[in-house]
Structures are given as structure tokens and as C-alpha cells.
Design a protein around this motif. Structure first.
Motif, PDB file in Angstrom:
ATOM      1  N   LEU A  47       0.845  -1.185   0.000  1.00 29.68           N
ATOM      2  CA  LEU A  47       0.000   0.000   0.000  1.00 29.68           C
ATOM      3  C   LEU A  47       0.885   1.242   0.000  1.00 29.68           C
ATOM      4  CD1 LEU A  47      -2.797   1.356   0.266  1.00 29.68           C
ATOM      5  CD2 LEU A  47      -2.547   1.110   2.744  1.00 29.68           C
ATOM      6  N   VAL A  48       0.642   2.134  -0.926  1.00 27.82           N
ATOM      7  CA  VAL A  48       1.418   3.365  -1.049  1.00 27.82           C
ATOM      8  C   VAL A  48       0.677   4.539  -0.403  1.00 27.82           C
ATOM      9  CG1 VAL A  48       2.398   5.031  -2.679  1.00 27.82           C
ATOM     10  CG2 VAL A  48       2.531   2.570  -3.162  1.00 27.82           C
ATOM     11  N   ALA A  49      -0.613   4.692  -0.746  1.00 29.33           N
ATOM     12  CA  ALA A  49      -1.380   5.839  -0.257  1.00 29.33           C
ATOM     13  C   ALA A  49      -2.866   5.517  -0.338  1.00 29.33           C
ATOM     14  CB  ALA A  49      -1.070   7.088  -1.061  1.00 29.33           C
ATOM     15  N   GLY A  50      -3.637   6.153   0.530  1.00 27.14           N
ATOM     16  CA  GLY A  50      -5.081   5.981   0.517  1.00 27.14           C
ATOM     17  C   GLY A  50      -5.782   7.306   0.756  1.00 27.14           C
ATOM     18  N   ILE A  51      -7.017   7.400   0.314  1.00 23.83           N
ATOM     19  CA  ILE A  51      -7.803   8.616   0.489  1.00 23.83           C
ATOM     20  C   ILE A  51      -9.257   8.240   0.714  1.00 23.83           C
ATOM     21  CG2 ILE A  51      -8.171   8.926  -2.009  1.00 23.83           C
ATOM     22  CD1 ILE A  51      -7.880  11.985  -1.481  1.00 23.83           C
ATOM     23  N   GLY A  52      -9.921   8.944   1.624  1.00 21.29           N
ATOM     24  CA  GLY A  52     -11.315   8.663   1.905  1.00 21.29           C
ATOM     25  C   GLY A  52     -12.231   9.064   0.763  1.00 21.29           C
ATOM     26  N   SER A  53     -13.498   8.675   0.887  1.00 24.09           N
ATOM     27  CA  SER A  53     -14.429   8.873  -0.213  1.00 24.09           C
ATOM     28  C   SER A  53     -14.654  10.341  -0.541  1.00 24.09           C
ATOM     29  CB  SER A  53     -15.768   8.191   0.095  1.00 24.09           C
ATOM     30  OG  SER A  53     -16.325   8.722   1.287  1.00 24.09           O
ATOM     31  N   THR A  54     -14.563  11.197   0.464  1.00 23.25           N
ATOM     32  CA  THR A  54     -14.754  12.622   0.219  1.00 23.25           C
ATOM     33  C   THR A  54     -13.431  13.366   0.065  1.00 23.25           C
ATOM     34  OG1 THR A  54     -14.773  13.113   2.580  1.00 23.25           O
ATOM     35  CG2 THR A  54     -16.903  12.631   1.538  1.00 23.25           C
ATOM     36  N   GLY A  55     -12.337  12.663   0.200  1.00 27.13           N
ATOM     37  CA  GLY A  55     -11.020  13.289   0.072  1.00 27.13           C
ATOM     38  C   GLY A  55     -10.491  13.874   1.349  1.00 27.13           C
ATOM     39  N   GLY A  56     -11.237  13.723   2.445  1.00 29.41           N
ATOM     40  CA  GLY A  56     -10.848  14.364   3.692  1.00 29.41           C
ATOM     41  C   GLY A  56      -9.758  13.660   4.466  1.00 29.41           C
ATOM     42  N   ASN A  57      -9.594  12.372   4.273  1.00 32.07           N
ATOM     43  CA  ASN A  57      -8.592  11.608   5.016  1.00 32.07           C
ATOM     44  C   ASN A  57      -7.606  10.971   4.060  1.00 32.07           C
ATOM     45  OD1 ASN A  57      -9.813  11.970   7.631  1.00 32.07           O
ATOM     46  ND2 ASN A  57     -11.376  10.525   6.988  1.00 32.07           N
ATOM     47  N   THR A  58      -6.335  11.169   4.332  1.00 35.50           N
ATOM     48  CA  THR A  58      -5.297  10.546   3.514  1.00 35.50           C
ATOM     49  C   THR A  58      -4.292   9.832   4.414  1.00 35.50           C
ATOM     50  OG1 THR A  58      -3.961  12.562   3.496  1.00 35.50           O
ATOM     51  CG2 THR A  58      -5.483  12.241   1.650  1.00 35.50           C
ATOM     52  N   ASN A  59      -3.659   8.824   3.866  1.00 39.30           N
ATOM     53  CA  ASN A  59      -2.590   8.154   4.597  1.00 39.30           C
ATOM     54  C   ASN A  59      -1.542   7.670   3.605  1.00 39.30           C
ATOM     55  OD1 ASN A  59      -4.966   6.091   4.200  1.00 39.30           O
ATOM     56  ND2 ASN A  59      -3.113   4.863   4.253  1.00 39.30           N
ATOM     57  N   TYR A  60      -0.312   7.518   4.093  1.00 36.86           N
ATOM     58  CA  TYR A  60       0.812   7.196   3.225  1.00 36.86           C
ATOM     59  C   TYR A  60       1.730   6.174   3.875  1.00 36.86           C
ATOM     60  CZ  TYR A  60      -0.582  11.495   0.894  1.00 36.86           C
ATOM     61  OH  TYR A  60      -1.298  12.464   0.231  1.00 36.86           O
ATOM     62  N   ALA A  61       2.367   5.380   3.039  1.00 43.63           N
ATOM     63  CA  ALA A  61       3.446   4.528   3.516  1.00 43.63           C
ATOM     64  C   ALA A  61       4.602   5.423   3.970  1.00 43.63           C
ATOM     65  CB  ALA A  61       3.913   3.599   2.410  1.00 43.63           C
ATOM     66  N   ASP A  62       5.316   4.985   4.987  1.00 41.71           N
ATOM     67  CA  ASP A  62       6.437   5.788   5.492  1.00 41.71           C
ATOM     68  C   ASP A  62       7.456   6.091   4.394  1.00 41.71           C
ATOM     69  OD1 ASP A  62       6.607   4.236   8.807  1.00 41.71           O
ATOM     70  OD2 ASP A  62       5.366   5.866   8.020  1.00 41.71           O
ATOM     71  N   SER A  63       7.612   5.159   3.472  1.00 46.01           N
ATOM     72  CA  SER A  63       8.627   5.301   2.431  1.00 46.01           C
ATOM     73  C   SER A  63       8.330   6.415   1.438  1.00 46.01           C
ATOM     74  CB  SER A  63       8.799   3.976   1.683  1.00 46.01           C
ATOM     75  OG  SER A  63       7.575   3.569   1.106  1.00 46.01           O
ATOM     76  N   VAL A  64       7.070   6.882   1.402  1.00 44.76           N
ATOM     77  CA  VAL A  64       6.711   7.914   0.425  1.00 44.76           C
ATOM     78  C   VAL A  64       6.226   9.203   1.067  1.00 44.76           C
ATOM     79  CG1 VAL A  64       6.113   6.084  -1.216  1.00 44.76           C
ATOM     80  CG2 VAL A  64       4.295   7.238   0.067  1.00 44.76           C
ATOM     81  N   LYS A  65       6.115   9.226   2.378  1.00 39.94           N
ATOM     82  CA  LYS A  65       5.631  10.433   3.056  1.00 39.94           C
ATOM     83  C   LYS A  65       6.507  11.630   2.720  1.00 39.94           C
ATOM     84  CE  LYS A  65       3.254   8.541   7.094  1.00 39.94           C
ATOM     85  NZ  LYS A  65       3.333   8.269   8.549  1.00 39.94           N
ATOM     86  N   GLY A  66       5.842  12.736   2.412  1.00 45.21           N
ATOM     87  CA  GLY A  66       6.576  13.951   2.070  1.00 45.21           C
ATOM     88  C   GLY A  66       6.969  14.043   0.611  1.00 45.21           C
ATOM     89  N   ARG A  67       6.834  12.932  -0.124  1.00 48.09           N
ATOM     90  CA  ARG A  67       7.192  12.935  -1.548  1.00 48.09           C
ATOM     91  C   ARG A  67       5.974  12.699  -2.449  1.00 48.09           C
ATOM     92  NH1 ARG A  67      10.388   9.070  -3.585  1.00 48.09           N
ATOM     93  NH2 ARG A  67       9.777   7.476  -2.045  1.00 48.09           N
ATOM     94  N   PHE A  68       5.040  11.893  -1.996  1.00 48.44           N
ATOM     95  CA  PHE A  68       3.850  11.546  -2.789  1.00 48.44           C
ATOM     96  C   PHE A  68       2.623  12.226  -2.201  1.00 48.44           C
ATOM     97  CE2 PHE A  68       5.268   7.088  -4.500  1.00 48.44           C
ATOM     98  CZ  PHE A  68       6.447   7.652  -4.944  1.00 48.44           C
ATOM     99  N   THR A  69       1.690  12.584  -3.079  1.00 45.93           N
ATOM    100  CA  THR A  69       0.426  13.157  -2.648  1.00 45.93           C
ATOM    101  C   THR A  69      -0.720  12.494  -3.404  1.00 45.93           C
ATOM    102  OG1 THR A  69       1.486  15.301  -2.244  1.00 45.93           O
ATOM    103  CG2 THR A  69      -0.917  15.267  -2.392  1.00 45.93           C
ATOM    104  N   ILE A  70      -1.671  11.970  -2.649  1.00 46.28           N
ATOM    105  CA  ILE A  70      -2.870  11.391  -3.263  1.00 46.28           C
ATOM    106  C   ILE A  70      -3.981  12.425  -3.219  1.00 46.28           C
ATOM    107  CG2 ILE A  70      -3.649  10.332  -1.089  1.00 46.28           C
ATOM    108  CD1 ILE A  70      -4.699   7.958  -2.800  1.00 46.28           C
ATOM    109  N   SER A  71      -4.766  12.476  -4.282  1.00 47.46           N
ATOM    110  CA  SER A  71      -5.908  13.384  -4.339  1.00 47.46           C
ATOM    111  C   SER A  71      -6.976  12.754  -5.225  1.00 47.46           C
ATOM    112  CB  SER A  71      -5.494  14.756  -4.876  1.00 47.46           C
ATOM    113  OG  SER A  71      -4.988  14.653  -6.193  1.00 47.46           O
TER     114      SER A  71
END
Length: 115
Positions: A47-71
């Protein structure tokens, strides 16, 4: 017919950027959480990144935090993964995944980070 179609992968040099897109159809996109996974050769899918149905909650793997953005754009039924400061270890096939009571998968898009 449910479809998730990823695009935007390719070959990029270390330090470069890419934006992946995943276009959804055949289900009510706005009701699903969305995730990006990746799988490198010989490794398990992660798992790299996830986002809630409305876009309000996001989460990231430690390896990509600060570099990747899900939207996501629910009006366009599309989820994105912006990837900056890419490293060779980011090389993998990237898959999008729609999650609710069932989940759906795309066919994947190859990202290769190499000089």
C-alpha cells in the motif's frame, strides 16, 4: 461494467516527478475510498497511499511520506498520485484500488526510475 484505468506511468530519472491518474467507471466513485498500491519485481504488493471517499482523510506509507500526494476529483471520477523526488526504489507497477464492501482493481501502470 466496472473499470479502473491507470495512466501516467513511464521512465523518469531519479529526482524527477510523475503524476499517475486512475479513471473510474461503472460504480459510484464518490462512495469508495481509493488506494494506490505498487508491486516491484520479486516483492509483495504494498500500500502506497489511501484517500477517503470525500477526500478528507489521507494516509501514506512511510517510504513515500513527504514525496507523494494522493488526491481525487469526484466530479471527474478520478484519483491521482503525484510523485516527487522519485528514487530508483520507487520502480514498480502501480495499481489503483477502489474499496468499500467490495473492491476493484486497475490493470496497473509501470513506473521506472532510472538514470
Amino acid at each position: 461494467q466496472v473499470q479502473l484505468v491507470e495512466s501516467g506511468g513511464g521512465l523518469v530519472q531519479p529526482g524527477g516527478s510523475l503524476r499517475l491518474s486512475c479513471a473510474a467507471s461503472g460504480f459510484i466513485f464518490s462512495m469508495y475510498a481509493m488506494r494506490w498500491y505498487r508491486q516491484a519485481p520479486g516483492k509483495e504488493r504494498e500500500l502506497v497511499a489511501g484517500i477517503g471517499s470525500t477526500g478528507g482523510n489521507t494516509n501514506y506509507a512511510d517510504s513515500v511520506k513527504g514525496r507523494f500526494t494522493i488526491s481525487r476529483d469526484n466530479a471527474k471520477n478520478t484519483v491521482y498520485l503525484r510523485m516527487n523526488s522519485l528514487k530508483p526504489e520507487d520502480t514498480a507497477v502501480y495499481y489503483c484500488n477502489a474499496v468499500r464492501t467490495t473492491d476493484y482493481w486497475g490493470q496497473g501502470t509501470q513506473v521506472t526510475v532510472s538514470s
